[in-house]
Design an enzyme around this catalytic site. Structure first.
Site, PDB file in Angstrom:
ATOM      1  N   ASP A 121       0.814  -1.015  -0.053  1.00 50.68           N
ATOM      2  CA  ASP A 121      -0.057  -0.026  -0.070  1.00 50.68           C
ATOM      3  C   ASP A 121       0.887   1.382  -0.043  1.00 50.68           C
ATOM      4  O   ASP A 121       1.869   1.342   0.658  1.00 50.68           O
ATOM      5  CB  ASP A 121      -0.706   0.092   1.141  1.00 50.68           C
ATOM      6  CG  ASP A 121      -1.659   1.261   1.426  1.00 50.68           C
ATOM      7  OD1 ASP A 121      -2.522   1.284   0.481  1.00 50.68           O
ATOM      8  OD2 ASP A 121      -1.601   1.846   2.352  1.00 50.68           O
ATOM      9  N   GLU A 178       1.913  -0.212  -5.257  1.00 46.37           N
ATOM     10  CA  GLU A 178       0.875   0.872  -5.320  1.00 46.37           C
ATOM     11  C   GLU A 178       1.821   1.935  -5.323  1.00 46.37           C
ATOM     12  O   GLU A 178       2.140   2.512  -4.384  1.00 46.37           O
ATOM     13  CB  GLU A 178      -0.056   0.995  -4.409  1.00 46.37           C
ATOM     14  CG  GLU A 178      -0.981   2.042  -4.739  1.00 46.37           C
ATOM     15  CD  GLU A 178      -1.924   2.417  -3.671  1.00 46.37           C
ATOM     16  OE1 GLU A 178      -3.289   2.685  -3.858  1.00 46.37           O
ATOM     17  OE2 GLU A 178      -1.826   2.235  -2.302  1.00 46.37           O
TER      18      GLU A 178
END
Length: 699
Positions: free
Chosen positions: A352, A389
């Site tokens: 993330d 990401e």
């Protein structure tokens, strides 16, 4: 054993510290006769190791003060405690200066989790609020659990190491997948790791090969605005412990064992397990947040602080930023990844806001961030899927330039450009064409395999696929922020009516668009990812930021499986073809650039060899040929609002053109079995408005 502890006193009633123990490994290491405990704190002046009998006990059963002359080696505090067994609850109390101006936030009244704890218990009366204010919080604090990482029978299981070319990712939420009352599971099993196991036959039927689980590290569900909950799990407080609430077994060792049972069962079904990991921030929030673990052990080590040292740099949008390139934090991240691969057998990780990992302790961009190179080159992660990401909440966007040799990237440009084209936007055809071919404009300068690009149109953050074609704008009123939260740029279209409708024509068009999006995602070069429930048109009622909605807005509605059986069949058929392609060893061995050269691909418009790249163009076709020059397939993408008639290229193979996919046709003609694809006898093909067509010369 009970005891009292006078206000402000640090001296415990029990003085026995066992033996000095050792500094390595960090955490609670079980061995014959007891457990060795080791924790990092450079600036603490004193530490208590405390044990509890029950998760909601207000007083510890035993308190062991660690003598810095005996139980400290350098920056590590440690002790071997005989007689301790797996399942024991424990924590730390740490003494030191509370001086925010110098970056120190010690609070000797707070029970702290072990950063390396393999398990966590959460009392029913847990209070994040109490952890924010002065005073003892023992009765209402999370506590770590002693777990013997090796005391589990894997029965020969190991990570699957499936090639990326044979991978289809299904992004899903452990709780949301089975929490709906119509899931068919008992109340105890709903929303758990064990509940997911019960639904493996559905995942097999769907044809996916990997589940990407939203965060399963222990997080603070109260890390949310008042009256709401943290549903997604982006608020970790332990990087080694599986989230307790996702276990149907609520004994201290239950979550770790049930998680491993789930992994083993998925592996037996041929499905990999990828974890969405959050190494960019923690649940401790900003300068007004609770003291749960890291800030009470060594605040200025674990977090990036602002220049005034009293506040936290916030590149994550959550109040703080983990100082990932500090040697101690770097080691923790690597140790965490090693643990989940070696001891929990997971197959990969999606990082993330991974661009944060490129920042130094001042927030500046590092040219060669050590933590990323450590992950990229770690021998124990060889063969593990690493997905970034490649952006953060402060504007750093590294898609196409993320550092390393083994990373794949969530391709946000694929999402945006495919949405633009299929919505019918001007100036969209050229970018769309590049995304179909694995985004060579982004990744072609690196000699990487085509699957460096993780292709997705929807994910947990944003609209579901159904809502993408059903709403012109977000509808986040349920989040309690006046619809101000969530992205405003959704590139969606409702096709004439906002939200649900009984209009058959609108519904037919929406269903066609859903099929178009799925076809592009699954057939484009790259590694495809689909969102939980998109295969049956799951809706979030227009909510594009359902992070706090632990209810039917977010849960998988199992009634949709029957309602949209035609779409489920369509997705399954797409997956079968995707995996057929991956079995070609030559396909797997080629880089993206080599693959494109081998394909001998040609772009077309309605006329052969005459693609229209103008701003007003809304249709394009692509053909690819084998080494012998014979055309293998011809794909048409029509986002125009009228029928377009495309010329078909001649083939040199014996087989005529056959129609495999036409999303304008009703099921089951929208996609047929490869071997039964009907012959196309004309020299042109009429592609209906807003449709995708796929023809092949292979029967």
């Amino acid at each position: 054993m009970s005891m009292t502890r006078s206000e402000g006193a640090f001296e415990p009633a029990v003085q026995d510290v066992g033996t000095p123990g050792r500094s390595a490994p960090l955490g609670a290491e079980v061995s014959p006769g007891g457990v060795n405990f080791s924790v990092y704190s450079r600036s603490a002046s004193g530490i208590e190791l405390i044990f509890f009998d029950r998760e909601d006990d207000a007083l510890p059963a035993k308190v062991l003060p660690l003598d810095p002359a005996v139980n400290r080696t350098g920056i590590y505090w440690h002790a071997f405690v005989p007689g301790i067994k797996p399942g024991q609850l424990y924590g730390y109390r740490v003494r030191g200066p509370f001086d925010p101006a110098s970056g120190m936030r010690f609070d000797r009244d707070k029970v702290l989790l072990d950063p390396y704890g393999r398990g966590v218990v959460v009392p029913k009366n847990y209070s994040r609020k109490v952890a924010r204010h002065k005073g003892d919080n023992a009765a209402m604090s999370m506590k770590s659990v002693v777990v013997d990482s090796h005391a589990y029978d894997w029965e020969g299981d190991s990570p699957l190491c499936r090639p990326a070319s044979q991978t289809i990712i299904y992004e899903m939420h452990v709780r949301g997948f089975t929490m709906h009352p119509n899931s068919g599971l008992s109340e105890k099993m709903r929303g758990t790791y064990a509940g997911l196991v019960e639904k493996i036959p559905y995942l097999k039927q769907l044809g996916i090969t990997a589940v990407e689980l939203l965060p399963v590290f222990q997080f603070d569900s109260q890390n949310a605005p008042p009256g709401l909950v943290n549903y997604w799990g982006y608020g970790p407080i332990s990087f080694f412990a599986p989230h307790q609430a996702y276990s149907s077994r609520q004994d201290p060792l239950g979550p770790a064992n049930e998680f491993r049972d789930m992994v083993k069962a998925l592996h037996r079904a041929g499905i990999e397990v990828i974890l969405d990991v959050v190494f960019n921030h923690t649940a401790e929030g900003d300068h007004l947040g609770p003291t749960l673990c890291f800030r009470g052990l060594e605040n200025s080590t674990y977090y990036i602080l602002e220049k005034d040292r009293a506040r936290y740099a916030d590149y994550s949008g959550t109040g703080n930023t983990l100082n990932a390139n500090h040697p101690v934090v770097r080691r923790m991240i690597l140790d965490s990844l090693r643990y989940w691969v070696e001891e929990m057998h997971v197959d990969g990780f999606r990082f993330d806001l991974a661009a944060i990992l490129e920042r130094d302790e001042s927030g500046n961009l590092l040219p060669d961030p050590p933590v990323l190179w450590d992950i990229d080159s770690a021998p124990m992660l060889a063969g593990t899927k690493l997905i970034a990401e490649a952006w953060d909440a402060a504007g750093l966007y590294q898609v196409g330039s993320f550092l390393g040799n083994n990373w794949r990237e969530w391709n946000g440009r694929f999402r945006d450009d495919v949405r633009n084209f299929l919505r019918g936007d001007d100036n969209s055809v050229a970018s769309f064409a590049d995304r179909l071919l694995g985004s060579p404009q982004i990744y072609g300068r690196k000699e990487r395999e085509a699957e460096a690009s993780v292709n997705f149109v929807t994910c947990h953050d944003g609209f579901t696929l159904n809502d993408l074609v059903s709403y012109n704008g977000k509808h986040n009123e349920a989040n309690g922020e006046g619809d101000r939260d969530g992205a405003n740029d959704n590139r969606s279209y409702n096709w004439g009516i906002e939200g649900p409708t009984t209009d058959a024509n609108v519904e037919k068009f929406r269903n066609r668009q859903v099929k178009n999006f799925l076809a592009v995602t699954m057939l484009a070069l790259g590694l495809p990812m689909i969102l939980m429930g998109d295969e049956v048109r799951r809706t979030q009622q227009g909510n594009n930021n359902a992070y706090c909605q632990d209810n039917e807005i977010s849960w998988f509605d199992w009634a949709l499986v029957a309602k949209h059986a035609d779409l489920l069949r369509y997705v399954r058929s797409l997956g079968v073809h995707r995996l057929m392609r991956g079995f070609d060893p030559n396909f797997r061995a080629l880089t993206l650039n080599e693959l494109l050269r081998e394909a001998n691909g040609v772009w077309h418009g309605v006329k052969l060899n005459q693609p229209d790249w103008s701003s007003e163009s809304h249709g394009v076709a692509y053909s690819a040929a084998g080494r012998d020059g014979g055309v293998l397939f011809y794909a048409i993408f029509n986002s125009y609002w009228e029928v377009l008639e495309f010329e078909l290229p001649p083939t040199t193979l014996q087989e005529p053109w056959r129609r495999w996919i036409d999303t304008s046709l009703d099921s089951p003609q929208d996609i047929v079995e490869w071997k039964n694809a009907p012959v196309v006898t004309t020299r042109t093909y009429q592609a209906e408005a807003r449709s995708v067509v796929f023809l092949s010369t292979h029967a």
